[in-house]
Design a protein around this motif. Structure first.
Motif, mmCIF file in Angstrom:
data_model
loop_
_atom_site.group_PDB
_atom_site.id
_atom_site.type_symbol
_atom_site.label_atom_id
_atom_site.label_comp_id
_atom_site.label_asym_id
_atom_site.label_seq_id
_atom_site.Cartn_x
_atom_site.Cartn_y
_atom_site.Cartn_z
ATOM 1 N N ASP A 182 0.804 -1.218 0.000
ATOM 2 C CA ASP A 182 0.000 0.000 0.000
ATOM 3 C C ASP A 182 0.843 1.277 0.000
ATOM 4 O O ASP A 182 0.376 2.339 0.420
ATOM 5 N N ILE A 183 2.076 1.206 -0.499
ATOM 6 C CA ILE A 183 2.948 2.369 -0.583
ATOM 7 C C ILE A 183 2.299 3.455 -1.433
ATOM 8 O O ILE A 183 1.700 3.169 -2.474
ATOM 9 N N ILE A 184 2.409 4.713 -1.002
ATOM 10 C CA ILE A 184 1.731 5.799 -1.719
ATOM 11 C C ILE A 184 2.714 6.829 -2.295
ATOM 12 O O ILE A 184 2.316 7.920 -2.697
ATOM 13 N N VAL A 185 3.997 6.490 -2.335
ATOM 14 C CA VAL A 185 4.992 7.336 -2.985
ATOM 15 C C VAL A 185 5.874 6.450 -3.864
ATOM 16 O O VAL A 185 5.880 5.223 -3.722
ATOM 17 N N VAL A 186 6.619 7.074 -4.753
ATOM 18 C CA VAL A 186 7.538 6.335 -5.619
ATOM 19 C C VAL A 186 8.882 6.188 -4.901
ATOM 20 O O VAL A 186 9.443 7.176 -4.411
ATOM 21 N N SER A 187 9.388 4.976 -4.822
ATOM 22 C CA SER A 187 10.662 4.732 -4.147
ATOM 23 C C SER A 187 11.509 3.768 -4.956
ATOM 24 O O SER A 187 11.020 3.097 -5.874
ATOM 25 N N ASP A 188 12.789 3.686 -4.591
ATOM 26 C CA ASP A 188 13.706 2.823 -5.329
ATOM 27 C C ASP A 188 13.605 1.373 -4.872
ATOM 28 O O ASP A 188 12.740 1.013 -4.066
ATOM 29 N N TYR A 189 14.512 0.552 -5.363
ATOM 30 C CA TYR A 189 14.500 -0.880 -5.068
ATOM 31 C C TYR A 189 14.869 -1.151 -3.613
ATOM 32 O O TYR A 189 15.760 -0.520 -3.053
ATOM 33 N N GLY A 190 14.175 -2.115 -3.025
ATOM 34 C CA GLY A 190 14.542 -2.594 -1.705
ATOM 35 C C GLY A 190 13.952 -1.797 -0.564
ATOM 36 O O GLY A 190 14.120 -0.583 -0.482
ATOM 37 N N SER A 191 13.270 -2.501 0.320
ATOM 38 C CA SER A 191 12.632 -1.843 1.455
ATOM 39 C C SER A 191 13.565 -1.737 2.658
ATOM 40 O O SER A 191 13.433 -0.822 3.462
ATOM 41 N N TYR A 192 14.502 -2.693 2.772
ATOM 42 C CA TYR A 192 15.409 -2.694 3.928
ATOM 43 C C TYR A 192 16.821 -2.333 3.497
ATOM 44 O O TYR A 192 17.350 -2.954 2.579
ATOM 45 N N PRO A 193 17.440 -1.383 4.190
ATOM 46 C CA PRO A 193 16.905 -0.510 5.236
ATOM 47 C C PRO A 193 16.325 0.766 4.614
ATOM 48 O O PRO A 193 16.460 0.986 3.412
ATOM 49 N N SER A 194 15.715 1.595 5.430
ATOM 50 C CA SER A 194 15.181 2.856 4.946
ATOM 51 C C SER A 194 16.318 3.842 4.681
ATOM 52 O O SER A 194 17.041 4.232 5.595
ATOM 53 N N GLY A 195 16.465 4.239 3.419
ATOM 54 C CA GLY A 195 17.502 5.198 3.079
ATOM 55 C C GLY A 195 17.242 6.572 3.661
ATOM 56 O O GLY A 195 18.172 7.274 4.072
ATOM 57 N N HIS A 196 15.965 6.979 3.696
ATOM 58 C CA HIS A 196 15.616 8.273 4.282
ATOM 59 C C HIS A 196 15.990 8.334 5.757
ATOM 60 O O HIS A 196 16.547 9.328 6.228
ATOM 61 N N VAL A 197 15.682 7.265 6.484
ATOM 62 C CA VAL A 197 15.988 7.234 7.917
ATOM 63 C C VAL A 197 17.495 7.145 8.142
ATOM 64 O O VAL A 197 18.035 7.777 9.053
ATOM 65 N N ALA A 198 18.166 6.360 7.317
ATOM 66 C CA ALA A 198 19.625 6.267 7.429
ATOM 67 C C ALA A 198 20.263 7.621 7.189
ATOM 68 O O ALA A 198 21.176 8.033 7.925
ATOM 69 N N ASN A 199 19.787 8.336 6.184
ATOM 70 C CA ASN A 199 20.320 9.660 5.878
ATOM 71 C C ASN A 199 20.069 10.628 7.031
ATOM 72 O O ASN A 199 20.955 11.399 7.425
ATOM 73 N N ALA A 200 18.852 10.579 7.588
ATOM 74 C CA ALA A 200 18.514 11.452 8.713
ATOM 75 C C ALA A 200 19.383 11.138 9.926
ATOM 76 O O ALA A 200 19.841 12.049 10.633
ATOM 77 N N THR A 201 19.621 9.852 10.171
ATOM 78 C CA THR A 201 20.434 9.447 11.321
ATOM 79 C C THR A 201 21.888 9.850 11.143
ATOM 80 O O THR A 201 22.534 10.320 12.086
ATOM 81 N N THR A 202 22.408 9.655 9.937
ATOM 82 C CA THR A 202 23.791 10.059 9.667
ATOM 83 C C THR A 202 23.956 11.552 9.882
ATOM 84 O O THR A 202 24.935 12.005 10.491
ATOM 85 N N LEU A 203 22.997 12.323 9.404
ATOM 86 C CA LEU A 203 23.029 13.777 9.593
ATOM 87 C C LEU A 203 23.025 14.128 11.077
ATOM 88 O O LEU A 203 23.813 14.968 11.534
ATOM 89 N N ALA A 204 22.153 13.473 11.846
ATOM 90 C CA ALA A 204 22.030 13.758 13.276
ATOM 91 C C ALA A 204 23.299 13.378 14.034
ATOM 92 O O ALA A 204 23.788 14.150 14.873
#
Length: 221
Positions: free
Chosen positions: A124-146
């Motif tokens: 039921d994904i409602i946005v366009v995303s790249d291949y592979g669900s694990y791990p979340s790239g958005h969350v990884a990027n946010a964590t690296t930034l933090a």
């Protein structure tokens, strides 16, 4: 050479050990997911159904904004480059190099894990995303930034803001059904692990750079 002449050497060891543990945990969770098969964990199904009940135009709009901020050209290019430029302006070139390197290593690590484990995203994904669900790239990027921000500026408020940013990003990814909850956990692990491993490599020159900045500020004061 003594620790006094090598500022940052002690923290570097801590960064290295902690970073290795976190990366190992991210790989371990990915392997567990892979061996579990295509069926998501029970907690993933529960959370996915729960956030579906919270649907509202406000949350959807917020999550779409987070989707844009945390990925694509803005999250992958504009934020790292902008942060590096800001650090160079305040005369922290080693910190700028670390910031860019941490973001690059994190993004690379995410792609390796995505293609290694190949987890299927929620239907039921409602946005366009790249291949592979694990791990979340958005969350990884946010964590690296933090984590990188806290390494460079070790302040309580920096840690708090960073933690809030990561939680909001993780929520938005699951709200959009772009990821299972466990994907966001994996994103935190690989993002933090990458930031700390790179910090280990840059700890000594960054510590010297910071010490020189403090000495210069003291002499001017």
């Amino acid at each position: 050479m003594s620790d006094d002449s090598m500022p940052g050497r002690g923290p570097a060891i801590g960064y290295l050990v902690t970073g290795l543990v976190l990366v190992a945990l991210s790989c371990g969770l990915g392997f567990w997911i892979f061996t579990h098969g295509e069926a998501p964990f029970a907690i993933d199904v529960w959370w996915n159904a729960l956030v579906a009940e919270w649907y509202s135009p406000v949350l959807t709009g917020f999550s779409r904004v987070m989707n844009w901020l945390g990925g694509g050209w803005f999250g992958v290019l504009a934020v790292p480059i902008g942060g590096a430029v800001a650090l160079i302006i305040v005369r922290r070139p080693w910190a700028a190099a670390y910031f860019l390197a941490a973001e690059a290593v994190s993004a690379g690590g995410v792609q390796v894990l995505k293609h290694l484990f190949g987890r299927v995203r929620p239907e039921d994904i409602i946005v366009v995303s790249d291949y592979g669900s694990y791990p979340s790239g958005h969350v990884a990027n946010a964590t690296t930034l933090a984590v990188a921000a806290f390494v460079i500026f070790p302040r309580v408020w920096v840690a708090v803001v960073g933690a809030v940013w990561v939680v909001l990003m993780a929520f938005s990814r699951t709200y959009l059904h772009a990821h299972w909850l466990s994907d966001t956990v994996g994103g935190v692990l690989i993002g933090a692990g990458a930031a700390l491993l790179v910090a280990a490599a840059f700890a000594v020159p960054m510590a010297r750079e910071k010490a020189r900045a403090v000495e210069k500020a003291a002499s001017l004061g």
